[in-house]
Design an enzyme around this catalytic site. Structure first.
Site, PDB file in Angstrom:
ATOM      1  CD1 TRP A 130      -2.926   1.382   0.640  1.00 28.22           C
ATOM      2  CD2 TRP A 130      -2.146   1.838   2.609  1.00 28.22           C
ATOM      3  NE1 TRP A 130      -3.441   2.382   0.952  1.00 28.22           N
ATOM      4  CE2 TRP A 130      -3.224   2.609   2.398  1.00 28.22           C
ATOM      5  CE3 TRP A 130      -1.491   1.938   3.838  1.00 28.22           C
ATOM      6  CZ2 TRP A 130      -3.728   3.687   3.317  1.00 28.22           C
ATOM      7  CZ3 TRP A 130      -2.078   2.900   4.819  1.00 28.22           C
ATOM      8  CH2 TRP A 130      -2.981   3.739   4.571  1.00 28.22           C
ATOM      9  CG  ASP A 211      -1.551  -1.979   8.043  1.00 27.22           C
ATOM     10  OD1 ASP A 211      -2.520  -1.577   8.983  1.00 27.22           O
ATOM     11  OD2 ASP A 211      -1.518  -1.410   7.101  1.00 27.22           O
ATOM     12  CE  LYS A 246      -9.949  -0.563   4.155  1.00 21.91           C
ATOM     13  NZ  LYS A 246      -9.725   0.392   3.059  1.00 21.91           N
TER      14      LYS A 246
END
Ligand code: LMR
Length: 399
Positions: A130, A211, A246
């Protein structure tokens, strides 16, 4: 005065959302940012969240500052979900956890801590990762490098190269890892690979920083946390940043957490103090609304069960879309192998499209992917999946 200030070219993900919003193509499909849309292309409000919101609204209560570390129920929710409620590290009170402003806030506070207390450490991220991982760590003056990860030729992981690379890192170097639903590739390590990797991390005395932003979207809540729980069981020092954007569909509330496993209670207390001090220096304390929703849901058995069911519902809809996309593509482009679509986990699929093909999808069809070829499967639905598959087939034809 500001002539020397650099121009910001925009974020590779958020910038694309702005471009999508400005696109007048009536058939446009947003498969860029990692956001789950339901079968009607709507951002869902989970039923468990509605119940929690009603409890918060009735009666409407005052809004004091929260503690710098956030609500105790928020912190407990992070710990139970990540480590398992009966984990020895929790019983031994060796985990320092603070509530954070989303997963990004957790990464920022963790990186600030590392910069302060391990100033010589470099941080290594997967190739690719990311983009904001790199930006956040570099923004804390930490040198960032990459370790081998995704193998384009097999759509798998360059596991041997990854192990060899990590096996030569220096003591206290940070290795940033994605415990599940790797962003952007959707390609995860197996449990046996995690075991082998964590052995190397332990042997080299590296600092793993995991993460996790998609817990529940891969296999299930527990399996998705396998690497975290294994590291805890091995008594490794461990940083975990987690996000509820999310899996609670609470993107704008910015609900996350940072947990650090320490070797002893006294170290956990000191680390906790420094994390809190870091928060104070950046933003004092987290906002309360999202944390209150989280606290209500995660610390109520019935609401928790309802939440897990709702996350699995999202997970299963994405899996169904993967199957559908794959079957249409296989029929239209028989020469190409699309197994990767159903082998990859979570919200993303790394399609392997070239930047030119990604560009054509956007300009000719209004189908938005990240330029590195990442497609967010959670933006597909029964109404647009054929359109997207046809568009992909079209740009793949002239290869
Ligand atoms: C993504 O990767 O699309 C999400 O995590 C959203 C973001 O902040 O980039």
């Amino acid at each position: 005065m500001f002539e020397r200030v650099d121009y910001y070219a925009g974020d590779p993900i958020l910038g694309l959302v702005e471009k999508f919003n400005a696109d007048s193509n009536p058939n446009k499909v947003n498969l860029s940012i990692g956001i789950y849309y339901d079968e009607n292309n709507k951002l869902p409000v989970l039923e468990c969240v509605k119940t929690a919101e009603q409890r918060i609204a009735n009666p409407i209560s005052p809004r004091p500052y929260l503690p710098m570390s956030g609500l105790p129920g928020h912190r407990l929710a992070c710990q139970n979900l990540l480590f398992g409620a009966d984990a020895p590290v929790l019983q031994e009170k060796r985990v320092a956890t603070i509530a954070t402003i989303g997963g990004s806030g957790a990464l920022k506070v963790g990186a600030e801590f590392i910069h302060e207390w391990f100033p010589k450490s470099k941080c290594y991220v997967s190739d690719p990762t990311w983009a904001n991982h790199i930006a956040i760590f570099e923004g804390c003056d930490i040198e960032v490098g990459t370790y081998p990860y995704y193998d384009k030729s097999t759509n798998g992981i360059k596991f041997d190269d990854m192990m060899a690379f990590i096996g030569q890192l220096h003591k206290h170097d940070v290795v940033l890892l994605h415990p599940c639903c790797h962003n952007p590739t959707g390609t995860d390590l197996t449990q046996a690979q995690w075991d082998a990797l964590l052995d190397v991390i332990k042997e080299r005395e590296l600092i793993p920083f995991m993460d996790i932003a998609y817990q529940g979207f891969g296999q299930d809540m527990d399996s998705d946390a396998y690497a975290i729980r294994k590291a805890a069981e091995m008594n490794l020092p461990l940083f975990v940043s987690n996000s509820f954007s999310k899996n609670l569909s609470l993107y704008g509330e910015r609900v996350g957490g940072l947990s650090v496993i320490c070797p002893s209670i006294s170290e956990a207390e000191r680390v906790f103090g420094q994390l809190v001090y870091t928060v104070r220096r950046i933003y004092t304390s987290p906002p309360s609304h999202g944390g209150r929703i989280l606290d209500i849901i995660m610390n109520d058995d019935a609401l928790y069960q309802q939440w897990v069911g709702e996350v699995y519902g999202m997970r299963d809809r994405i899996k169904a879309m993967r199957l559908k996309l794959k079957s249409v593509l296989e029929a239209k482009v028989p020469a190409r192998n699309f197994d990767y679509i159903t082998n990859q986990n979570g919200m993303f699929s790394f399609t392997g499209l070239t930047p030119e093909q990604v560009e054509r999808l956007q300009t000719e069809f209004g189908v938005y992917l990240i330029s590195n070829s990442r497609m967010c499967m959670a933006g597909l639905n029964v109404d647009n999946v054929d359109y997207v598959a046809n568009a992909m087939a079209e740009v793949l034809k002239v290869e």
